[in-house]
Write a protein that holds these residues in place. Structure first.
Motif, PDB file in Angstrom:
ATOM      1  N   MET A  93      17.894   0.363   0.903  1.00 53.61           N
ATOM      2  CA  MET A  93      17.396  -0.676   1.799  1.00 53.61           C
ATOM      3  C   MET A  93      16.102  -1.312   1.290  1.00 53.61           C
ATOM      4  SD  MET A  93      19.634  -0.657   4.177  1.00 53.61           S
ATOM      5  CE  MET A  93      18.835  -1.644   5.455  1.00 53.61           C
ATOM      6  N   MET A  94      15.632  -0.870   0.113  1.00 54.82           N
ATOM      7  CA  MET A  94      14.295  -1.272  -0.287  1.00 54.82           C
ATOM      8  C   MET A  94      14.219  -1.603  -1.772  1.00 54.82           C
ATOM      9  SD  MET A  94      10.722   0.772   0.382  1.00 54.82           S
ATOM     10  CE  MET A  94      11.295   1.211   2.021  1.00 54.82           C
ATOM     11  N   SER A  95      13.533  -2.695  -2.080  1.00 52.94           N
ATOM     12  CA  SER A  95      13.155  -3.043  -3.443  1.00 52.94           C
ATOM     13  C   SER A  95      11.636  -2.968  -3.518  1.00 52.94           C
ATOM     14  CB  SER A  95      13.642  -4.460  -3.792  1.00 52.94           C
ATOM     15  OG  SER A  95      13.103  -4.884  -5.037  1.00 52.94           O
ATOM     16  N   VAL A  96      11.115  -2.186  -4.457  1.00 56.46           N
ATOM     17  CA  VAL A  96       9.677  -1.962  -4.567  1.00 56.46           C
ATOM     18  C   VAL A  96       9.203  -2.521  -5.904  1.00 56.46           C
ATOM     19  CG1 VAL A  96       7.830  -0.274  -4.450  1.00 56.46           C
ATOM     20  CG2 VAL A  96       9.937   0.122  -3.184  1.00 56.46           C
ATOM     21  N   ALA A 148       0.186   0.293  -9.122  1.00 56.99           N
ATOM     22  CA  ALA A 148       1.368   1.001  -9.628  1.00 56.99           C
ATOM     23  C   ALA A 148       1.529   2.347  -8.934  1.00 56.99           C
ATOM     24  CB  ALA A 148       1.254   1.187 -11.140  1.00 56.99           C
ATOM     25  N   ASN A 149       0.416   2.994  -8.602  1.00 54.81           N
ATOM     26  CA  ASN A 149       0.498   4.274  -7.885  1.00 54.81           C
ATOM     27  C   ASN A 149       1.142   4.091  -6.518  1.00 54.81           C
ATOM     28  OD1 ASN A 149      -0.625   5.930  -9.833  1.00 54.81           O
ATOM     29  ND2 ASN A 149      -2.717   5.721  -9.071  1.00 54.81           N
ATOM     30  N   ALA A 150       0.749   3.026  -5.826  1.00 51.33           N
ATOM     31  CA  ALA A 150       1.290   2.781  -4.494  1.00 51.33           C
ATOM     32  C   ALA A 150       2.795   2.540  -4.542  1.00 51.33           C
ATOM     33  CB  ALA A 150       0.581   1.593  -3.844  1.00 51.33           C
ATOM     34  N   VAL A 151       3.241   1.677  -5.433  1.00 49.90           N
ATOM     35  CA  VAL A 151       4.667   1.360  -5.461  1.00 49.90           C
ATOM     36  C   VAL A 151       5.485   2.547  -5.970  1.00 49.90           C
ATOM     37  CG1 VAL A 151       4.247  -1.115  -5.677  1.00 49.90           C
ATOM     38  CG2 VAL A 151       4.564   0.237  -7.738  1.00 49.90           C
ATOM     39  N   ARG A 152       4.931   3.337  -6.883  1.00 50.69           N
ATOM     40  CA  ARG A 152       5.652   4.514  -7.364  1.00 50.69           C
ATOM     41  C   ARG A 152       5.843   5.518  -6.227  1.00 50.69           C
ATOM     42  NH1 ARG A 152       3.584   9.195  -8.778  1.00 50.69           N
ATOM     43  NH2 ARG A 152       1.487   8.316  -9.066  1.00 50.69           N
ATOM     44  N   ARG A 153       4.793   5.782  -5.484  1.00 50.47           N
ATOM     45  CA  ARG A 153       4.896   6.734  -4.372  1.00 50.47           C
ATOM     46  C   ARG A 153       5.853   6.220  -3.294  1.00 50.47           C
ATOM     47  NH1 ARG A 153       1.511  10.909  -4.666  1.00 50.47           N
ATOM     48  NH2 ARG A 153      -0.343  10.761  -6.004  1.00 50.47           N
ATOM     49  N   LEU A 154       5.801   4.913  -3.035  1.00 49.55           N
ATOM     50  CA  LEU A 154       6.699   4.354  -2.029  1.00 49.55           C
ATOM     51  C   LEU A 154       8.154   4.490  -2.476  1.00 49.55           C
ATOM     52  CD1 LEU A 154       7.464   2.900   0.507  1.00 49.55           C
ATOM     53  CD2 LEU A 154       6.766   0.738  -0.554  1.00 49.55           C
ATOM     54  N   ALA A 155       8.422   4.204  -3.735  1.00 51.83           N
ATOM     55  CA  ALA A 155       9.796   4.341  -4.240  1.00 51.83           C
ATOM     56  C   ALA A 155      10.267   5.782  -4.118  1.00 51.83           C
ATOM     57  CB  ALA A 155       9.866   3.867  -5.690  1.00 51.83           C
ATOM     58  N   GLY A 211       0.813  -1.208   0.000  1.00 47.97           N
ATOM     59  CA  GLY A 211       0.000   0.000   0.000  1.00 47.97           C
ATOM     60  C   GLY A 211       0.847   1.258   0.000  1.00 47.97           C
ATOM     61  N   ALA A 212       0.479   2.214   0.835  1.00 46.80           N
ATOM     62  CA  ALA A 212       1.180   3.496   0.875  1.00 46.80           C
ATOM     63  C   ALA A 212       2.605   3.374   1.395  1.00 46.80           C
ATOM     64  CB  ALA A 212       0.401   4.482   1.740  1.00 46.80           C
ATOM     65  N   GLY A 213       2.925   2.277   2.050  1.00 47.76           N
ATOM     66  CA  GLY A 213       4.315   2.004   2.378  1.00 47.76           C
ATOM     67  C   GLY A 213       4.785   2.358   3.765  1.00 47.76           C
ATOM     68  N   GLY A 214       3.868   2.665   4.669  1.00 51.56           N
ATOM     69  CA  GLY A 214       4.280   3.019   6.021  1.00 51.56           C
ATOM     70  C   GLY A 214       5.089   1.933   6.704  1.00 51.56           C
ATOM     71  N   ASP A 215       4.653   0.684   6.558  1.00 56.03           N
ATOM     72  CA  ASP A 215       5.369  -0.431   7.193  1.00 56.03           C
ATOM     73  C   ASP A 215       6.751  -0.613   6.582  1.00 56.03           C
ATOM     74  OD1 ASP A 215       3.212  -1.015   8.853  1.00 56.03           O
ATOM     75  OD2 ASP A 215       2.359  -2.464   7.457  1.00 56.03           O
ATOM     76  N   ALA A 216       6.822  -0.582   5.249  1.00 57.05           N
ATOM     77  CA  ALA A 216       8.095  -0.798   4.570  1.00 57.05           C
ATOM     78  C   ALA A 216       9.103   0.293   4.936  1.00 57.05           C
ATOM     79  CB  ALA A 216       7.876  -0.839   3.058  1.00 57.05           C
ATOM     80  N   ASN A 248       9.177   8.036  -1.945  1.00 54.95           N
ATOM     81  CA  ASN A 248       9.366   8.342  -0.527  1.00 54.95           C
ATOM     82  C   ASN A 248      10.636   7.714   0.024  1.00 54.95           C
ATOM     83  OD1 ASN A 248       7.119   9.951  -0.256  1.00 54.95           O
ATOM     84  ND2 ASN A 248       5.767   8.286   0.353  1.00 54.95           N
ATOM     85  N   ALA A 249      10.924   6.480  -0.410  1.00 58.54           N
ATOM     86  CA  ALA A 249      12.141   5.818   0.049  1.00 58.54           C
ATOM     87  C   ALA A 249      13.372   6.593  -0.401  1.00 58.54           C
ATOM     88  CB  ALA A 249      12.182   4.384  -0.481  1.00 58.54           C
TER      89      ALA A 249
END
Length: 217
Positions: free
Chosen positions: A95-98, A77-84, A55-60, A86-87
């Motif tokens: 530290m992250m692969s999205v 795709a919107n969720a993973v793009r925003r998470l990337a 989702g929005a990526g708070g946990d990740a 933000n990361a």
């Protein structure tokens, strides 16, 4: 990929639904983890983690900020793009692969010390038990699968069906049909907590919590 009676691809419908939900920034993008995950993972030694339906990526973001190497996947795709984004903005991209993944059709490669499935529920067809069983098999020895489900309907929950049945942790565990000689249930309970929704609403909610640890190869 499955189709409904009109020939519409179910995975495409699910992707559109979740893309619309994550079209705009959401509060979880602040990096705040779901409280039960924070309680459980906060006491663990960081390793490799898989966030199912990030989702929005708070946990990740929370996990990566505490030294976990995180693979975060979602159908949106919107969720993973925003998470990337933000990361990268937080200096956590190393530290992250999205990945954008339809878990009804595919599962990330690799083995993990922690697999998190936080509110991994959807209005679309999903072989959830199969996905979670695959997740259990992807655990390294000593690794944990943490499943936190809704146990009650909050005012902001997308599913307001008054007749909905929320599977108990014991029911979820039974569906996975895991060999008790290789996986052990460490926790199965239904705690209550005071929660705040995305619009600022508050309510007492129930979380159905299941933690399974891999004890043998």
């Amino acid at each position: 990929m499955g189709q409904d009676s009109t020939g519409t691809t179910l995975g495409a419908d699910a992707a559109r639904f979740w893309d619309e939900l994550y079209r705009d920034p959401r509060p979880a993008q602040t990096g705040r983890a779901n409280p039960v995950l924070a309680e459980i993972a906060g006491g663990l030694t960081p390793g490799t983690a898989l966030d199912l339906g990030c989702g929005a990526g708070g946990d990740a973001l929370w996990l990566a900020g505490r030294g976990w190497r995180v693979t975060a996947v979602d159908i949106s795709a919107n969720a993973v793009r925003r998470l990337a984004e933000n990361a990268q903005a937080r200096g956590l991209d190393a530290m992250m692969s999205v990945e954008c993944v339809d878990l009804a059709e595919d599962f990330p490669a690799g083995s993990f010390d922690l697999v998190s499935a936080q509110y991994f529920q959807t209005p679309f067809a999903l072989p959830r038990a199969r996905v979670l069983r695959t997740a259990a098999h992807a655990l390294r020895l000593g690794g944990r699968l943490v499943v936190v489900d809704h146990g009650s309907t909050a005012p902001w929950t997308w599913n307001q069906d008054p007749g909905i049945h929320y599977p108990t942790p014991d029911e979820v565990s039974a569906e996975l049909t895991l060999d008790p000689a290789r996986w052990r249930v460490e926790r199965a309970d239904m705690p209550r907590r005071h929660a705040t929704g995305p619009g600022g609403q508050t309510a007492t909610v129930v979380d159905n919590v299941l933690v399974i640890r891999r004890t043998a190869a």
